[in-house]
Design a protein around this motif. Structure first.
Motif, PDB file in Angstrom:
ATOM      1  N   UNK A 186       0.842  -1.199   0.000  1.00 36.63           N
ATOM      2  CA  UNK A 186       0.000   0.000   0.000  1.00 36.63           C
ATOM      3  C   UNK A 186       0.878   1.251   0.000  1.00 36.63           C
ATOM      4  N   UNK A 187       0.742   2.057  -1.035  1.00 32.18           N
ATOM      5  CA  UNK A 187       1.492   3.310  -1.140  1.00 32.18           C
ATOM      6  C   UNK A 187       0.648   4.295  -1.932  1.00 32.18           C
ATOM      7  N   UNK A 188       0.417   5.471  -1.382  1.00 34.03           N
ATOM      8  CA  UNK A 188      -0.417   6.464  -2.027  1.00 34.03           C
ATOM      9  C   UNK A 188       0.390   7.455  -2.842  1.00 34.03           C
ATOM     10  N   UNK A 189       0.024   7.618  -4.109  1.00 35.78           N
ATOM     11  CA  UNK A 189       0.650   8.610  -4.985  1.00 35.78           C
ATOM     12  C   UNK A 189      -0.231   9.855  -4.952  1.00 35.78           C
ATOM     13  N   UNK A 190       0.285  10.930  -4.376  1.00 30.16           N
ATOM     14  CA  UNK A 190      -0.520  12.132  -4.126  1.00 30.16           C
ATOM     15  C   UNK A 190      -0.566  13.043  -5.355  1.00 30.16           C
ATOM     16  N   UNK A 191      -1.436  14.039  -5.282  1.00 30.26           N
ATOM     17  CA  UNK A 191      -1.486  15.054  -6.333  1.00 30.26           C
ATOM     18  C   UNK A 191      -0.147  15.779  -6.426  1.00 30.26           C
ATOM     19  N   UNK A 192       0.440  16.111  -5.277  1.00 25.04           N
ATOM     20  CA  UNK A 192       1.742  16.781  -5.274  1.00 25.04           C
ATOM     21  C   UNK A 192       2.797  15.923  -5.959  1.00 25.04           C
ATOM     22  N   UNK A 272      -1.036   2.837  -5.469  1.00 28.63           N
ATOM     23  CA  UNK A 272      -1.955   3.471  -6.405  1.00 28.63           C
ATOM     24  C   UNK A 272      -2.178   4.922  -6.039  1.00 28.63           C
ATOM     25  N   UNK A 273      -3.115   5.543  -6.707  1.00 25.82           N
ATOM     26  CA  UNK A 273      -3.385   6.956  -6.504  1.00 25.82           C
ATOM     27  C   UNK A 273      -3.980   7.177  -5.108  1.00 25.82           C
ATOM     28  N   UNK A 274      -3.518   8.210  -4.456  1.00 27.71           N
ATOM     29  CA  UNK A 274      -3.907   8.490  -3.081  1.00 27.71           C
ATOM     30  C   UNK A 274      -5.337   9.026  -2.997  1.00 27.71           C
ATOM     31  N   UNK A 275      -6.060   8.548  -1.992  1.00 31.32           N
ATOM     32  CA  UNK A 275      -7.393   9.060  -1.723  1.00 31.32           C
ATOM     33  C   UNK A 275      -7.262  10.364  -0.935  1.00 31.32           C
ATOM     34  N   UNK A 276      -7.438  11.485  -1.630  1.00 30.91           N
ATOM     35  CA  UNK A 276      -7.336  12.799  -0.995  1.00 30.91           C
ATOM     36  C   UNK A 276      -8.123  13.814  -1.817  1.00 30.91           C
ATOM     37  N   UNK A 277      -8.525  14.911  -1.173  1.00 30.79           N
ATOM     38  CA  UNK A 277      -9.338  15.921  -1.836  1.00 30.79           C
ATOM     39  C   UNK A 277      -8.621  16.526  -3.042  1.00 30.79           C
ATOM     40  N   UNK A 278      -7.317  16.761  -2.931  1.00 24.76           N
ATOM     41  CA  UNK A 278      -6.585  17.368  -4.045  1.00 24.76           C
ATOM     42  C   UNK A 278      -6.633  16.483  -5.281  1.00 24.76           C
ATOM     43  N   UNK A 302      -5.431  -1.186   0.506  1.00 23.14           N
ATOM     44  CA  UNK A 302      -6.813  -0.744   0.719  1.00 23.14           C
ATOM     45  C   UNK A 302      -6.877   0.759   0.980  1.00 23.14           C
ATOM     46  N   UNK A 303      -8.044   1.324   0.849  1.00 25.50           N
ATOM     47  CA  UNK A 303      -8.187   2.742   1.127  1.00 25.50           C
ATOM     48  C   UNK A 303      -8.205   2.987   2.636  1.00 25.50           C
ATOM     49  N   UNK A 304      -7.476   3.990   3.129  1.00 22.62           N
ATOM     50  CA  UNK A 304      -7.544   4.336   4.554  1.00 22.62           C
ATOM     51  C   UNK A 304      -8.692   5.298   4.845  1.00 22.62           C
ATOM     52  N   UNK A 305      -9.369   5.746   3.791  1.00 29.37           N
ATOM     53  CA  UNK A 305     -10.466   6.695   3.930  1.00 29.37           C
ATOM     54  C   UNK A 305     -11.803   5.970   3.907  1.00 29.37           C
ATOM     55  N   UNK A 306     -12.888   6.645   4.300  1.00 32.55           N
ATOM     56  CA  UNK A 306     -14.210   6.007   4.273  1.00 32.55           C
ATOM     57  C   UNK A 306     -14.831   5.994   2.882  1.00 32.55           C
ATOM     58  N   UNK A 307     -14.012   6.033   1.843  1.00 36.00           N
ATOM     59  CA  UNK A 307     -14.498   6.022   0.467  1.00 36.00           C
ATOM     60  C   UNK A 307     -13.416   5.450  -0.431  1.00 36.00           C
ATOM     61  N   UNK A 308     -13.814   5.066  -1.630  1.00 32.32           N
ATOM     62  CA  UNK A 308     -12.886   4.684  -2.687  1.00 32.32           C
ATOM     63  C   UNK A 308     -12.969   5.711  -3.803  1.00 32.32           C
ATOM     64  N   UNK A 309     -11.864   5.943  -4.508  1.00 31.24           N
ATOM     65  CA  UNK A 309     -11.902   6.824  -5.672  1.00 31.24           C
ATOM     66  C   UNK A 309     -12.811   6.264  -6.753  1.00 31.24           C
ATOM     67  N   UNK A 310     -12.959   4.934  -6.792  1.00 31.32           N
ATOM     68  CA  UNK A 310     -13.865   4.318  -7.768  1.00 31.32           C
ATOM     69  C   UNK A 310     -15.274   4.918  -7.668  1.00 31.32           C
ATOM     70  N   UNK A 311     -15.705   5.252  -6.461  1.00 33.52           N
ATOM     71  CA  UNK A 311     -17.055   5.789  -6.280  1.00 33.52           C
ATOM     72  C   UNK A 311     -17.227   7.095  -7.035  1.00 33.52           C
TER      73      UNK A 311
END
Length: 365
Positions: A186-192, A272-278, A302-311
């Motif tokens: 698990x590794x998140x790739x952020x917008x930054x 994969x791509x990070x679950x974040x607002x940006x 897995x996503x650490x947030x209460x949502x998936x980007x797929x949604x």
């Protein structure tokens, strides 16, 4: 200073050409040059907050509407040398698919000895290079008494997919800049992160309307390293990685009990791509026609947030999502030619009621 001038010029061009799309005027004009941001989305009666199915009452193809004849013709200007790069893994790769999906089975049927032979496939369309369809998660439309063809994959096949692709080679950027991670973890790739990757490639990843290089209707490709890592591992390591247990919430009590985590068993993980607002704002506001990755889940799993980007990508916006595409030769050609944009085509399977499809995708330089 330069980016501010570019932004103003892009905005002025949109207004002068009449190409600015009002958020409240439904349905939207797919050929508009400038669209509302995520924060400007209208509230659509009967739709969830943040929904962007804005192309008409009976729309079945979401952001594929952005691939208009005008945009496809403009994208064809990306063809300079005519070099063709297939983007599909062999149907038996990964040999052991993740998420409990079946292996590909190939059989030969003998019709007439030494005269005629047929192929027979047993194929889970999401076992390898794939498109996730919009029906990915709505059971009442797919099975049972209310099953229908709403948002079926065959609508994509009827429309066709062709446009300008743009590649962000984050895996290459990370290795070049001492950023170490395992695509099987698990590794998140952020917008930054993607912004810095784009800068290293000479790409401003902001939307064109904000002074950047992303055009409305572009098809985004992100290389996160899964395919290269897959080929580095032994067959035993690949199998073990794919068979790590998957833990999902379920409304079914028996399934929920079966999904209780074993502290001694490693959980299924992918970079994969990070679950974040940006990231959500960026994916929305660029108005990509589709997004594609080389990872099994596109987003960090897995996503650490209460949502998936797929949604957001599939359900709220109607944006096709590709996973496990082979971007290795594409990246090599992009680096050699110092060109990160190209013409791309994909022919999804014409299956009424289909949930997903193999990609049948090609890039042309």
């Amino acid at each position: 200073m330069t980016s501010t001038i570019g932004q103003r010029l892009a905005q002025a061009t949109g207004f002068l050409s009449g190409g600015s799309q009002s958020s409240e005027q439904l349905p939207w004009n797919p050929d508009a040059s400038r669209f509302p941001t995520r924060k400007e989305l209208p509230k659509i009666p009967g739709a969830p907050e943040g929904a962007a199915w804005v192309w008409g009452k009976d729309d079945q193809i979401g952001r594929l509407n952005l691939l208009t004849p005008k945009r496809v013709k403009a994208a064809s200007a990306e063809i300079k040398t005519g070099e063709v790069i297939p983007l599909n893994l062999p149907l038996n790769v990964p040999e052991t698919p993740a998420f409990g999906r079946e292996k590909f089975v190939h059989k030969i049927k003998v019709l007439l000895e030494n005269i005629c032979y047929d192929d027979q496939y047993e194929l889970n369309t999401q076992s390898g290079t794939q498109w996730d369809g919009f029906r990915h998660a709505k059971g009442t439309d797919i099975v049972g008494a209310t099953a229908n063809h709403k948002c079926s994959i065959h609508h994509w096949a009827d429309h066709g997919i062709a446009g300008r692709g743009i590649l962000l080679d984050y895996w290459g950027y990370a290795k070049a800049n001492g950023i170490s991670y395992d695509p099987y973890k698990s590794h998140g790739i952020s917008f930054a992160d993607l912004q810095k990757c784009g800068q290293a490639q000479g790409i401003d990843i902001r939307p064109e309307a904000q002074g950047g290089d992303i055009k409305v209707g572009d098809i985004l490709f992100i290389r996160s390293g899964f395919v290269e890592r897959y080929h580095e591992l032994t067959p035993e390591e690949r199998t073990a990685g794919a068979l790590r247990p998957l833990h999902l919430e379920s409304s079914d009590e028996d399934a929920a009990k079966a999904a209780v985590k074993d502290p001694h068993s490693p959980e299924l993980e992918w970079a994969g791509i990070k679950q974040e607002e940006a990231v959500i704002d960026w994916l929305h506001d660029c108005y990509f026609a589709a997004v594609v990755g080389d990872a099994p889940s596109f987003e960090r799993w897995p996503t650490p947030e209460p949502y998936h980007l797929h949604e957001y990508i599939l359900s709220l916006w109607g944006m096709p999502l590709g996973e496990m595409w082979d971007l290795e030769r594409l990246t090599q050609k992009a680096r050699e030619s110092k060109r990160w944009s190209f013409f791309v085509t994909s022919a999804p399977a014409n299956v009424p009621g289909g949930v997903s499809s193999h990609a049948n995708a090609t890039a042309i330089f």
